[in-house]
Design an enzyme around this catalytic site. Sequence first.
Site, PDB file in Angstrom:
ATOM      1  N   GLU A   7      38.915  38.948  40.154  1.00 32.37           N
ATOM      2  CA  GLU A   7      39.093  39.023  41.596  1.00 32.37           C
ATOM      3  C   GLU A   7      39.925  40.242  41.989  1.00 32.37           C
ATOM      4  O   GLU A   7      41.005  40.463  41.444  1.00 32.37           O
ATOM      5  CB  GLU A   7      39.784  37.740  42.073  1.00 32.37           C
ATOM      6  CG  GLU A   7      39.045  36.488  41.611  1.00 32.37           C
ATOM      7  CD  GLU A   7      39.848  35.221  41.807  1.00 32.37           C
ATOM      8  OE1 GLU A   7      40.603  35.137  42.802  1.00 32.37           O
ATOM      9  OE2 GLU A   7      39.734  34.301  40.978  1.00 32.37           O
ATOM     10  N   HIS A  25      36.932  37.378  45.811  1.00 35.96           N
ATOM     11  CA  HIS A  25      37.038  36.437  44.679  1.00 35.96           C
ATOM     12  C   HIS A  25      35.706  36.391  43.921  1.00 35.96           C
ATOM     13  O   HIS A  25      34.970  35.397  43.989  1.00 35.96           O
ATOM     14  CB  HIS A  25      37.384  35.079  45.302  1.00 35.96           C
ATOM     15  CG  HIS A  25      37.707  33.961  44.378  1.00 35.96           C
ATOM     16  ND1 HIS A  25      36.939  33.628  43.292  1.00 35.96           N
ATOM     17  CD2 HIS A  25      38.716  33.064  44.418  1.00 35.96           C
ATOM     18  CE1 HIS A  25      37.478  32.564  42.700  1.00 35.96           C
ATOM     19  NE2 HIS A  25      38.548  32.205  43.362  1.00 35.96           N
TER      20      HIS A  25
HETATM   21  C1  BG6 Z   1      41.358  31.231  41.777  1.00 35.69           C
HETATM   22  C2  BG6 Z   1      42.708  30.604  41.588  1.00 35.69           C
HETATM   23  O1  BG6 Z   1      41.511  32.426  42.456  1.00 35.69           O
HETATM   24  O2  BG6 Z   1      40.535  30.361  42.559  1.00 35.69           O
HETATM   25  C3  BG6 Z   1      42.543  29.227  40.950  1.00 35.69           C
HETATM   26  O3  BG6 Z   1      43.513  31.458  40.793  1.00 35.69           O
HETATM   27  C4  BG6 Z   1      41.619  28.373  41.776  1.00 35.69           C
HETATM   28  O4  BG6 Z   1      43.821  28.611  40.831  1.00 35.69           O
HETATM   29  C5  BG6 Z   1      40.298  29.107  41.954  1.00 35.69           C
HETATM   30  O5  BG6 Z   1      41.407  27.132  41.106  1.00 35.69           O
HETATM   31  C6  BG6 Z   1      39.271  28.352  42.791  1.00 35.69           C
HETATM   32  O6  BG6 Z   1      39.813  28.002  44.020  1.00 35.69           O
HETATM   33  P1  BG6 Z   1      38.979  27.131  45.031  1.00 35.69           P
HETATM   34  O7  BG6 Z   1      39.890  26.879  46.210  1.00 35.69           O
HETATM   35  O8  BG6 Z   1      37.774  27.938  45.415  1.00 35.69           O
HETATM   36  O9  BG6 Z   1      38.596  25.874  44.308  1.00 35.69           O
END
Ligand code: BG6
Length: 309
Positions: free
Chosen positions: A280, A178
């Site tokens: 990502e 990510h």
């Molecule tokens: C992204 C998602 O990959 O991660 C989003 O598509 C999400 O919907 C974002 O808000 C952040 O996620 P997190 O759990 O790290 O706050």
Amino acid sequence: MNSNSMSESRISDLQRQHAIDKTVDIVAGPQGMPAVVLRNERGDTANIMLHGAHVTHYQPHDQAPVLWMSQHSRFEAGQPIRGGIPVCWPWFGAHPTDPTLPAHGFARNLPWTLKKTSVLPHGEPCVRMTLSSSHATLQQWPHSFLAEVTVSLGNALTTALSVTNTGEQAFSYTSALHSYFNVSDIRSVIISGLENRCYLDTLVEERGQQQGRLRINSETDRIYFDTDDTCVIEDPLLNRRIHIIKDGSHSTVVWNPWSAKSQRMDDFGDDEFKGMVCIETARALDDSVKLAPGMRHTLKVLLQSESLR
Ligand code: BG6
């Protein structure tokens, strides 16, 4: 012994076992958590926390950092780090059936084991970390596994997540590396590599097709399907192009929370959305990985940044 001196002595032990002259060090990172620092011959640097096997920093010697980190990130046991490259595994996004389980799986919330540091044949420092099934993971996901993250620093930063099914039943999972990128101003960057691809816009649960290159001017949360392609972030104000080259992934997620969602997240500054974008390398939704017993899969991303002039 208090917990600070415990972690100091643990870090000294890791340093004794795994440091490599001039190229690999193990240091106390934020909140005293152990971090591996890689340095190559050109002077490029990368930091990786053992918490989550999480890359928090990558900087070519002649450029601004490639990865974005929030000034408001937590560095706490059991919590994800905001920025860098969280390892989302064994599920991407919300758990499909149990909303009490952590978003994006447990891999990013757990301490990983530092297995090995080395210098690869072309001089790239490399670190390998592992996480295997335990009582804690089996309660959240009833499968035996060995997960490995390797990070190496050459002309590109390479991050790979390999998962082996060490149990007797097949399993499947979704996942993502990510990656959060540091950009000068989200409104001025152009993302290529997704043209004509179909996507799910998860904000409105509608499908669409990408017309031309992507510019971001509002909250964006999309999963692009059937794409193995490299994405490129062109950032004229930082005078560079970041190439995001992936392997083992057929879906790409693009995320920027914009203003209102940034304000709702307590580990994300209200204005920080202006300086970041997530692209990502994923195995999301139908693009899940199915592993028979004994099988292994690798999801990999190479980040390469070049000057525009
Ligand atoms: C992204 C998602 O990959 O991660 C989003 O598509 C999400 O919907 C974002 O808000 C952040 O996620 P997190 O759990 O790290 O706050």
